[in-house]
Design a protein around this motif. Structure first.
Motif, mmCIF file in Angstrom:
data_model
loop_
_atom_site.group_PDB
_atom_site.id
_atom_site.type_symbol
_atom_site.label_atom_id
_atom_site.label_comp_id
_atom_site.label_asym_id
_atom_site.label_seq_id
_atom_site.Cartn_x
_atom_site.Cartn_y
_atom_site.Cartn_z
ATOM 1 N N MET A 174 29.751 46.228 82.466
ATOM 2 C CA MET A 174 29.277 45.979 84.251
ATOM 3 C C MET A 174 30.058 47.309 84.576
ATOM 4 N N SER A 175 30.503 48.191 84.077
ATOM 5 C CA SER A 175 30.915 49.775 84.719
ATOM 6 C C SER A 175 29.527 50.701 84.557
ATOM 7 N N PRO A 197 39.425 45.850 84.791
ATOM 8 C CA PRO A 197 38.960 44.383 83.339
ATOM 9 C C PRO A 197 38.856 46.145 82.777
ATOM 10 N N GLN A 198 38.472 47.381 83.189
ATOM 11 C CA GLN A 198 37.679 48.528 82.897
ATOM 12 C C GLN A 198 38.898 49.099 81.877
ATOM 13 N N GLY A 222 39.548 40.493 72.759
ATOM 14 C CA GLY A 222 39.442 41.677 73.405
ATOM 15 C C GLY A 222 38.498 42.609 73.423
ATOM 16 N N PRO A 281 37.121 39.830 88.341
ATOM 17 C CA PRO A 281 37.911 39.074 86.842
ATOM 18 C C PRO A 281 38.570 37.954 87.548
ATOM 19 N N SER A 327 34.810 38.620 82.876
ATOM 20 C CA SER A 327 35.313 39.172 81.865
ATOM 21 C C SER A 327 36.925 38.790 80.634
ATOM 22 N N SER A 380 40.952 48.962 78.932
ATOM 23 C CA SER A 380 40.491 48.652 77.882
ATOM 24 C C SER A 380 41.950 48.510 77.033
ATOM 25 N N ALA A 381 42.246 47.559 75.768
ATOM 26 C CA ALA A 381 43.418 47.578 74.992
ATOM 27 C C ALA A 381 43.841 48.836 74.049
ATOM 28 N N GLY A 382 43.374 49.362 74.301
ATOM 29 C CA GLY A 382 43.789 51.497 74.046
ATOM 30 C C GLY A 382 43.734 52.501 74.951
ATOM 31 N N ASN A 411 36.216 41.403 76.057
ATOM 32 C CA ASN A 411 36.714 41.766 77.299
ATOM 33 C C ASN A 411 35.670 43.592 77.523
ATOM 34 N N ASP A 412 36.243 43.930 76.967
ATOM 35 C CA ASP A 412 36.663 45.864 76.646
ATOM 36 C C ASP A 412 34.790 46.189 76.702
ATOM 37 N N ARG A 413 34.440 45.726 75.854
ATOM 38 C CA ARG A 413 32.514 45.851 75.352
ATOM 39 C C ARG A 413 32.094 45.373 77.333
ATOM 40 N N ALA A 459 33.070 44.994 79.650
ATOM 41 C CA ALA A 459 33.679 45.474 80.697
ATOM 42 C C ALA A 459 33.314 46.791 80.665
ATOM 43 N N GLU A 460 33.187 47.358 79.639
ATOM 44 C CA GLU A 460 31.691 48.977 79.271
ATOM 45 C C GLU A 460 31.011 48.597 80.212
#
Lengths: 320, 437
Positions: free
Chosen positions: B407-408, A266-267, B397, B248, B191, A269-271, B400-402, B404-405
């Motif tokens: 989670m990491s 999931p890391q 999106g 995921p 996510s 990202s879209a960009g 998901n991306d935020r 994932a951040e």
């Protein structure tokens, strides 16, 4: 020595001094003027394909990139606004930076391995070398999507053989999809897929080097390692820079592996990479105009980088 | 001359279908006097039988079905076709959260003009309200994803852990599970934007508002309301303490973890049992379903994750026939729902089908004979109105991306929604919307 003759002969013919080439092309151009219609007909199929599948789509994409589409208000002509937006878009710049860092590490490693492999293949002439050549080339024959999926499983903590290795000595399992390892994991896939391909390019170039040069080096008392580094590598410099340019271009367009791996990681990202960002802009956010601008901007950057690379290379070659 | 006929046919074919739109070739047309042909894109499992049932029961309309990919893959092709002005099918399967997106792309036909408002009473109210905008009918609901808690009944019983009825009890159970099995987790934070959205919906969070009929350029975005934030507070805390895993969803790893006792629960949707029953061979019969844990003890707040509809595209050559296809592929068709319920395991949004004792009383072997629809049906009935934005891909999106951040570890959990809100508002304004909170 029996091998040297058939190999050197075509090589000498293919890279002669400038004189004969010029005269040959002059001869050819004279023939074209003699039969202009026949010449044009020969070029026509290729020309049509280039126009239909390169020029027209490029022109269309450029035209698209000059308009902006907003979901609420529709399409309007906006000139170079999309390009201004692209070069100030933090997501694009982040992705670019990521890809550049990735390339700075991955490209030298991969080409280094490919070169070493090619030199070994060139020095060893057993049946094993032939088998090795085939095996090294095989990953290139695997479609990138399949390769990425396969590595997704190999990296898996449940199914993969590698993630749990550290636990054998009491360590923590490796998470190949963690932020710190993600680029390494992706780099490994790319290296796996493309090293063999580059190795074959370099190996073929080595085949074209006149064997007499090695004999001369041996008579001068050079060791095999010295021959490899001082004679063979300089002799295939052209091929190495060609492989490097192709790899740089490929890296700038990094897309398939991160797009597939996003399912596992999931890391991503879209960009994550510029190309992935352009894809998402078009096919997820339906902004084909901005996506076209992103693609064009990226294409321009690739052109600049590739040209700078050629330029620097030529200068360096010239100085020597 | 046979040669010219062949060439003429080819030329006509290319002109009608477009050089690259071969898949969508042959849309609605009845110029040869035969039945009207309607092209359909859908990725439902076991859909072939549904199409055959429709074609067998309709003489004047025949469906030509293509599966061009699941979810995002199909949407990418649809968006390309709408941008190109050709290549789209007559009828397309579209998930609920995507309807406003395709409305604003001016891609959907108002089926209300072809009599679809008659179906209003047929479908669950929440689904009908998401598929319509006033009297305009943009989609015909098919299946939904009312959420409930799947859990490993055997493990909960064995360790004497009570099944949580509130989210506070859920957090307690997570700690007890860790104590009972160091490798166990109460669940995974997948996510998945749609899943997170479902959890927020269940928490009473209504982050979006949009109605093209009212104002095309106005959108409401409020992801930082307390009802939204408490979801991230709870889940973020569980992940940070290591009580919740980070795989995921729908990966081989996550499925293996569900099937090996590594995960003990999954806040899942009405369609999930059908999806997982085939892949969880080891733990089949050990699972059970309980209602979603509540934020306030004794409350009855519910949410939905996923679900889909049929839409008629603006490129349909015969919108009237296409509307009939969208309404009747499933609709009240008994053979279609036999396949939908028993083979494809869809959760039916047709009220009569969902209320049928054959459905509510159905015992699932996977759940050791539990009649799980007795839980899912009241959830669906309880669902109220919930709106989406016309750029939901971007919102999911971002979520998901935020996440994932977070989670990491590169972002704090309590900043996920604030950052998402900020980015979504900026995107909306850039797209020309007036944003209200």
């Amino acid at each position: 020595m029996t091998r040297s003759l058939p190999i050197t002969a075509p090589a000498a013919e293919e890279s002669p001094p400038a004189g004969p080439v010029e005269s040959r092309s002059r001869r050819r151009s004279r023939r074209v003027t003699a039969h202009p219609v026949a010449g044009a007909l020969f070029v026509l199929p290729f020309f049509l394909v280039v126009v239909a599948f390169l020029i027209v789509p490029l022109g269309y994409a450029f035209w698209l990139s000059l308009s902006s589409k907003s979901l609420a208000t529709g399409v309007r002509f906006s000139g170079f606004d999309n390009y201004v937006r692209a070069f100030t878009d933090p997501l694009l710049l982040d992705g670019l930076l990521r890809v550049v860092l990735f390339g700075l590490v991955q490209i030298p490693i991969m080409l280094g391995i490919a070169l070493a492999g090619a030199l070994v293949l060139d020095a060893v002439t057993t049946k094993f070398a032939l088998a090795f050549r085939l095996i090294a080339f095989m990953p290139y024959a695997v479609p990138a999507v399949v390769g990425a999926l396969m590595w997704g499983f190999l990296y898996s903590r449940t199914f993969g053989p590698f993630a749990d290795l550290p636990t054998l000595v009491g360590g923590d399992p490796i998470d190949f999809f963690s932020v710190s390892l993600l680029l390494v994991s992706l780099g490994n896939i790319v290296t796996w897929a493309w090293t063999g391909y580059n190795m074959i390019i370099l190996y073929s170039a080595l085949q074209g080097v006149p064997r007499e040069m090695y004999e001369a080096a041996v008579i001068d008392g050079a060791t095999p390692v010295q021959i490899a580094l001082r004679v063979k590598v300089p002799a295939i410099k052209q091929a190495i820079s060609l492989a490097a340019i192709f790899t740089v271009i490929g890296t700038m367009q990094f897309f398939t592996e991160p797009a597939i791996m996003a399912r596992f990681a999931p890391q991503i990202s879209a960009g994550y990479t510029p190309n992935l960002y352009a894809y998402n802009q078009a096919f997820a956010y339906s902004d084909f105009h901005y996506s076209a601008a992103l693609s064009f901007a990226l294409g321009f950057l690739v052109f600049v980088v590739a040209y700078a690379f050629v330029f620097v290379n030529r200068r360096r070659g010239g100085r020597k | 001359m046979p040669g010219t006929t062949w060439l003429a046919k080819l030329r006509a074919g290319l002109a009608a279908c477009g050089l690259l739109a071969v898949a969508a070739c042959g849309g609605a047309s009845s110029d040869d006097g035969g039945p009207v042909k309607v092209s359909v894109w859908a990725w439902y499992p076991e859909f072939k039988g549904v199409v055959e049932a429709f074609n067998a029961s309709h003489k004047d309309i025949q469906v030509e079905w293509t599966n061009v990919g699941t979810g995002p893959d199909q949407y990418a092709k649809l968006k390309t076709a709408f941008t190109a002005g050709k290549g789209a099918p007559d009828v397309a399967m579209v998930e609920f959260q995507q309807i406003p997106t395709f409305i604003i792309l001016d891609a959907l036909v108002d089926m209300g003009e072809h009599g679809a408002n008659e179906d209003k009473g047929l479908y669950a109210e929440w689904a009908w309200s998401q598929a319509t905008d006033g009297q305009k009918v943009y989609a015909i609901p098919v299946d939904g994803g009312p959420m409930a808690l799947m859990y490993r009944k055997d493990l909960f019983d064995q360790h004497g852990i009570p099944v949580p009825t509130t989210w506070a009890e859920y957090a307690d159970a997570a700690a007890k599970i860790k104590a009972a099995d160091p490798n166990g987790h109460i669940a995974s934070f997948g996510s998945d934007g749609g899943w997170i959205n479902g959890l927020m919906w269940q928490s009473g969070c209504r982050p979006y508002g949009y109605s093209q009929a009212t104002a095309k350029d106005q959108v409401k975005i409020n992801l930082t309301a307390p009802e939204c934030k408490r979801v991230f507070d709870l889940y973020g805390d569980l992940v940070e303490k290591g009580l919740m895993a980070k795989d995921p969803f729908f990966t081989a790893d996550a499925t293996a973890a569900l099937d090996s006792g590594k995960y003990w629960t999954w806040a899942a949707a009405g369609w999930t049992p059908g999806y997982v029953a085939g892949s969880l061979k080891n733990t089949a019969g050990k699972w059970a379903v309980a209602p979603m844990p509540q934020w306030t003890a004794g409350a009855d707040e519910q949410g939905d994750w996923g679900g889909s509809t049929f839409t008629v595209t603006k490129q349909a050559k015969n919108p009237k026939a296409a509307t009939i296809v969208a309404r009747e592929l499933f609709g009240k068709s008994k053979p279609a729902w036999d396949i939908g319920l028993n083979k494809a395991f869809l959760y039916p949004l047709v009220k009569d089908v969902a209320a049928d004792p054959a459905f509510t009383g159905k015992a699932y072997e996977f759940f050791n004979g539990q009649k799980v629809n007795e839980i899912f049906v009241p959830v669906s009935n309880k669902l109220g109105e919930f709106q989406y934005t016309p750029f939901q891909d971007f919102v999911f999106g971002e979520l998901n991306d935020r996440s994932a951040e977070a989670m990491s570890g590169s972002r704090s959990w309590d900043s996920v929604l604030e950052e998402t809100q900020k980015n979504v508002v900026a995107y909306a304004e850039q797209q020309g919307f007036k944003v209200s909170k």
